[in-house]
Design a protein around this motif. Structure first.
Motif, PDB file in Angstrom:
ATOM      1  N   LEU A 141       0.816  -1.204   0.000  1.00  0.00           N
ATOM      2  CA  LEU A 141       0.000   0.000   0.000  1.00  0.00           C
ATOM      3  C   LEU A 141       0.855   1.262   0.000  1.00  0.00           C
ATOM      4  O   LEU A 141       0.479   2.296  -0.565  1.00  0.00           O
ATOM      5  CB  LEU A 141      -0.925   0.025   1.222  1.00  0.00           C
ATOM      6  CG  LEU A 141      -2.272  -0.675   1.095  1.00  0.00           C
ATOM      7  CD1 LEU A 141      -2.994  -0.652   2.429  1.00  0.00           C
ATOM      8  CD2 LEU A 141      -3.133  -0.012   0.020  1.00  0.00           C
ATOM      9  N   PHE A 142       2.018   1.176   0.639  1.00  0.00           N
ATOM     10  CA  PHE A 142       2.863   2.359   0.807  1.00  0.00           C
ATOM     11  C   PHE A 142       4.106   2.341  -0.073  1.00  0.00           C
ATOM     12  O   PHE A 142       4.783   3.358  -0.195  1.00  0.00           O
ATOM     13  CB  PHE A 142       3.288   2.476   2.279  1.00  0.00           C
ATOM     14  CG  PHE A 142       2.128   2.660   3.209  1.00  0.00           C
ATOM     15  CD1 PHE A 142       1.520   3.899   3.357  1.00  0.00           C
ATOM     16  CD2 PHE A 142       1.611   1.587   3.920  1.00  0.00           C
ATOM     17  CE1 PHE A 142       0.446   4.066   4.198  1.00  0.00           C
ATOM     18  CE2 PHE A 142       0.525   1.753   4.766  1.00  0.00           C
ATOM     19  CZ  PHE A 142      -0.063   2.992   4.911  1.00  0.00           C
ATOM     20  N   CYS A 143       4.407   1.206  -0.686  1.00  0.00           N
ATOM     21  CA  CYS A 143       5.629   1.117  -1.475  1.00  0.00           C
ATOM     22  C   CYS A 143       5.445   0.113  -2.611  1.00  0.00           C
ATOM     23  O   CYS A 143       5.186  -1.065  -2.353  1.00  0.00           O
ATOM     24  CB  CYS A 143       6.806   0.685  -0.597  1.00  0.00           C
ATOM     25  SG  CYS A 143       8.368   0.552  -1.496  1.00  0.00           S
ATOM     26  N   PHE A 165      -5.704   1.435 -12.369  1.00  0.00           N
ATOM     27  CA  PHE A 165      -5.779   2.732 -11.732  1.00  0.00           C
ATOM     28  C   PHE A 165      -4.923   3.770 -12.463  1.00  0.00           C
ATOM     29  O   PHE A 165      -3.759   3.540 -12.732  1.00  0.00           O
ATOM     30  CB  PHE A 165      -5.318   2.622 -10.277  1.00  0.00           C
ATOM     31  CG  PHE A 165      -6.117   1.638  -9.471  1.00  0.00           C
ATOM     32  CD1 PHE A 165      -5.507   0.578  -8.827  1.00  0.00           C
ATOM     33  CD2 PHE A 165      -7.487   1.772  -9.370  1.00  0.00           C
ATOM     34  CE1 PHE A 165      -6.240  -0.327  -8.088  1.00  0.00           C
ATOM     35  CE2 PHE A 165      -8.235   0.877  -8.627  1.00  0.00           C
ATOM     36  CZ  PHE A 165      -7.601  -0.186  -7.983  1.00  0.00           C
ATOM     37  N   ASP A 166      -5.531   4.898 -12.789  1.00  0.00           N
ATOM     38  CA  ASP A 166      -4.790   5.978 -13.419  1.00  0.00           C
ATOM     39  C   ASP A 166      -3.886   6.697 -12.421  1.00  0.00           C
ATOM     40  O   ASP A 166      -2.935   7.368 -12.807  1.00  0.00           O
ATOM     41  CB  ASP A 166      -5.754   6.994 -14.034  1.00  0.00           C
ATOM     42  CG  ASP A 166      -6.456   6.432 -15.262  1.00  0.00           C
ATOM     43  OD1 ASP A 166      -5.805   5.705 -16.030  1.00  0.00           O
ATOM     44  OD2 ASP A 166      -7.646   6.725 -15.434  1.00  0.00           O
ATOM     45  N   SER A 167      -4.193   6.572 -11.142  1.00  0.00           N
ATOM     46  CA  SER A 167      -3.462   7.339 -10.136  1.00  0.00           C
ATOM     47  C   SER A 167      -2.204   6.640  -9.639  1.00  0.00           C
ATOM     48  O   SER A 167      -1.390   7.252  -8.952  1.00  0.00           O
ATOM     49  CB  SER A 167      -4.377   7.645  -8.943  1.00  0.00           C
ATOM     50  OG  SER A 167      -4.885   6.440  -8.391  1.00  0.00           O
ATOM     51  N   ILE A 168      -2.034   5.350  -9.955  1.00  0.00           N
ATOM     52  CA  ILE A 168      -0.816   4.634  -9.572  1.00  0.00           C
ATOM     53  C   ILE A 168      -0.335   3.829 -10.769  1.00  0.00           C
ATOM     54  O   ILE A 168      -1.084   3.574 -11.714  1.00  0.00           O
ATOM     55  CB  ILE A 168      -1.027   3.703  -8.350  1.00  0.00           C
ATOM     56  CG1 ILE A 168      -2.054   2.608  -8.675  1.00  0.00           C
ATOM     57  CG2 ILE A 168      -1.436   4.499  -7.130  1.00  0.00           C
ATOM     58  CD1 ILE A 168      -2.191   1.579  -7.546  1.00  0.00           C
ATOM     59  N   TRP A 169       0.922   3.400 -10.713  1.00  0.00           N
ATOM     60  CA  TRP A 169       1.493   2.617 -11.806  1.00  0.00           C
ATOM     61  C   TRP A 169       0.756   1.292 -11.961  1.00  0.00           C
ATOM     62  O   TRP A 169       0.319   0.678 -10.996  1.00  0.00           O
ATOM     63  CB  TRP A 169       2.968   2.346 -11.540  1.00  0.00           C
ATOM     64  CG  TRP A 169       3.839   3.554 -11.650  1.00  0.00           C
ATOM     65  CD1 TRP A 169       4.444   4.223 -10.632  1.00  0.00           C
ATOM     66  CD2 TRP A 169       4.216   4.241 -12.849  1.00  0.00           C
ATOM     67  NE1 TRP A 169       5.168   5.280 -11.118  1.00  0.00           N
ATOM     68  CE2 TRP A 169       5.050   5.318 -12.477  1.00  0.00           C
ATOM     69  CE3 TRP A 169       3.921   4.052 -14.204  1.00  0.00           C
ATOM     70  CZ2 TRP A 169       5.591   6.199 -13.406  1.00  0.00           C
ATOM     71  CZ3 TRP A 169       4.466   4.931 -15.133  1.00  0.00           C
ATOM     72  CH2 TRP A 169       5.281   5.980 -14.735  1.00  0.00           C
ATOM     73  N   SER A 173      -0.632  -1.619  -9.128  1.00  0.00           N
ATOM     74  CA  SER A 173      -1.992  -2.141  -9.063  1.00  0.00           C
ATOM     75  C   SER A 173      -2.013  -3.666  -9.145  1.00  0.00           C
ATOM     76  O   SER A 173      -2.680  -4.339  -8.354  1.00  0.00           O
ATOM     77  CB  SER A 173      -2.824  -1.543 -10.205  1.00  0.00           C
ATOM     78  OG  SER A 173      -4.107  -2.116 -10.247  1.00  0.00           O
ATOM     79  N   LEU A 174      -1.257  -4.235 -10.087  1.00  0.00           N
ATOM     80  CA  LEU A 174      -1.229  -5.688 -10.231  1.00  0.00           C
ATOM     81  C   LEU A 174      -0.685  -6.365  -8.981  1.00  0.00           C
ATOM     82  O   LEU A 174      -1.216  -7.385  -8.530  1.00  0.00           O
ATOM     83  CB  LEU A 174      -0.386  -6.074 -11.441  1.00  0.00           C
ATOM     84  CG  LEU A 174      -0.988  -5.783 -12.818  1.00  0.00           C
ATOM     85  CD1 LEU A 174       0.031  -6.090 -13.917  1.00  0.00           C
ATOM     86  CD2 LEU A 174      -2.262  -6.590 -13.039  1.00  0.00           C
ATOM     87  N   SER A 175       0.376  -5.809  -8.400  1.00  0.00           N
ATOM     88  CA  SER A 175       0.964  -6.437  -7.215  1.00  0.00           C
ATOM     89  C   SER A 175       0.031  -6.342  -6.012  1.00  0.00           C
ATOM     90  O   SER A 175      -0.063  -7.291  -5.213  1.00  0.00           O
ATOM     91  CB  SER A 175       2.334  -5.816  -6.902  1.00  0.00           C
ATOM     92  OG  SER A 175       2.231  -4.433  -6.635  1.00  0.00           O
TER      93      SER A 175
END
Length: 208
Positions: A141-143, A165-169, A173-175
């Motif tokens: 969640l944090f890294c 998600f457009d807001s994260i890589w 998201s997959l991990s």
């Protein structure tokens, strides 16, 4: 003998400087991919010409976006275009070591994702291992510590992933989703050289 089909998903954008080296490393694996699927995000250099060259030589499949989609959507398009039982994600500017596919397919077992170490640096001689270790949901969640260029994913897992998600890589998201499903297994061996250079897309957002 494992008869599962292997797809490679690659996203390209203005990658002509390094692209041939990476494609050659894909087509010189001890376990060859059954298909290489590329989504190009409106490159303005010679990238598309190189893709056409490898299409004619090896059957590489590629599409060119009508408009710029950005990193996440471009990778998603390449991944969604894959038909193999396993999908291994590729940057346009890395070099894979010859047994990368073979070792990851062997290791994945019942997990959703198999990742590995990589060598990271401006030259292969000066590169050092870049370890990623903790794959529990709270940590992730944090890294984001499972880079896409080290990932082999099951098609069955990808098919269930509808939230990009457009807001994260995309790899973050997959991990995260894998950590809530069948999990992630890691090979401690470095299986690719992740080149660091000033044209790298990720440095626009997270300078290294």
């Amino acid at each position: 003998m494992n008869t599962d089909r292997i797809s490679v998903a690659m996203a390209t954008y203005n990658g002509e400087r390094f692209l041939r080296d990476q494609l050659d490393s894909l087509y010189n694996q001890t376990r060859l991919p059954d298909e290489v699927v590329v989504s190009d995000d409106c490159s303005e250099d010679g990238t598309v010409g190189i893709l056409e060259e490898y299409h004619r030589k090896y059957g590489l499949k590629y599409t060119v976006n009508d408009t710029r989609e950005g990193v996440n959507r471009n990778f998603e398009k390449a991944i969604r275009g894959c038909t193999g039982d396993y999908i291994i994600i590729s940057d346009q500017d890395d070099i894979w070591f010859p047994d990368k596919i073979e070792k990851q397919v062997y290791a994945i077992g019942d997990y959703d994702i198999c990742c590995s170490n990589c060598l990271k640096g401006t030259s292969l001689e000066d590169s050092i291992p870049s370890p990623y270790n903790n794959f529990n949901f709270e940590r992730l969640l944090f890294c984001s510590n499972v880079p896409g260029h080290t990932m082999l994913c099951k098609q069955s897992f990808i098919q269930n992933e509808n939230n990009w998600f457009d807001s994260i890589w995309y790899d973050w998201s997959l991990s995260l989703h894998a950590s809530l499903g069948n999990g992630i297994i890691k090979l401690r061996e470095s299986l690719n050289w992740h080149r660091k250079h000033n044209q790298e897309i990720s440095t626009q957002f997270f300078p290294l």
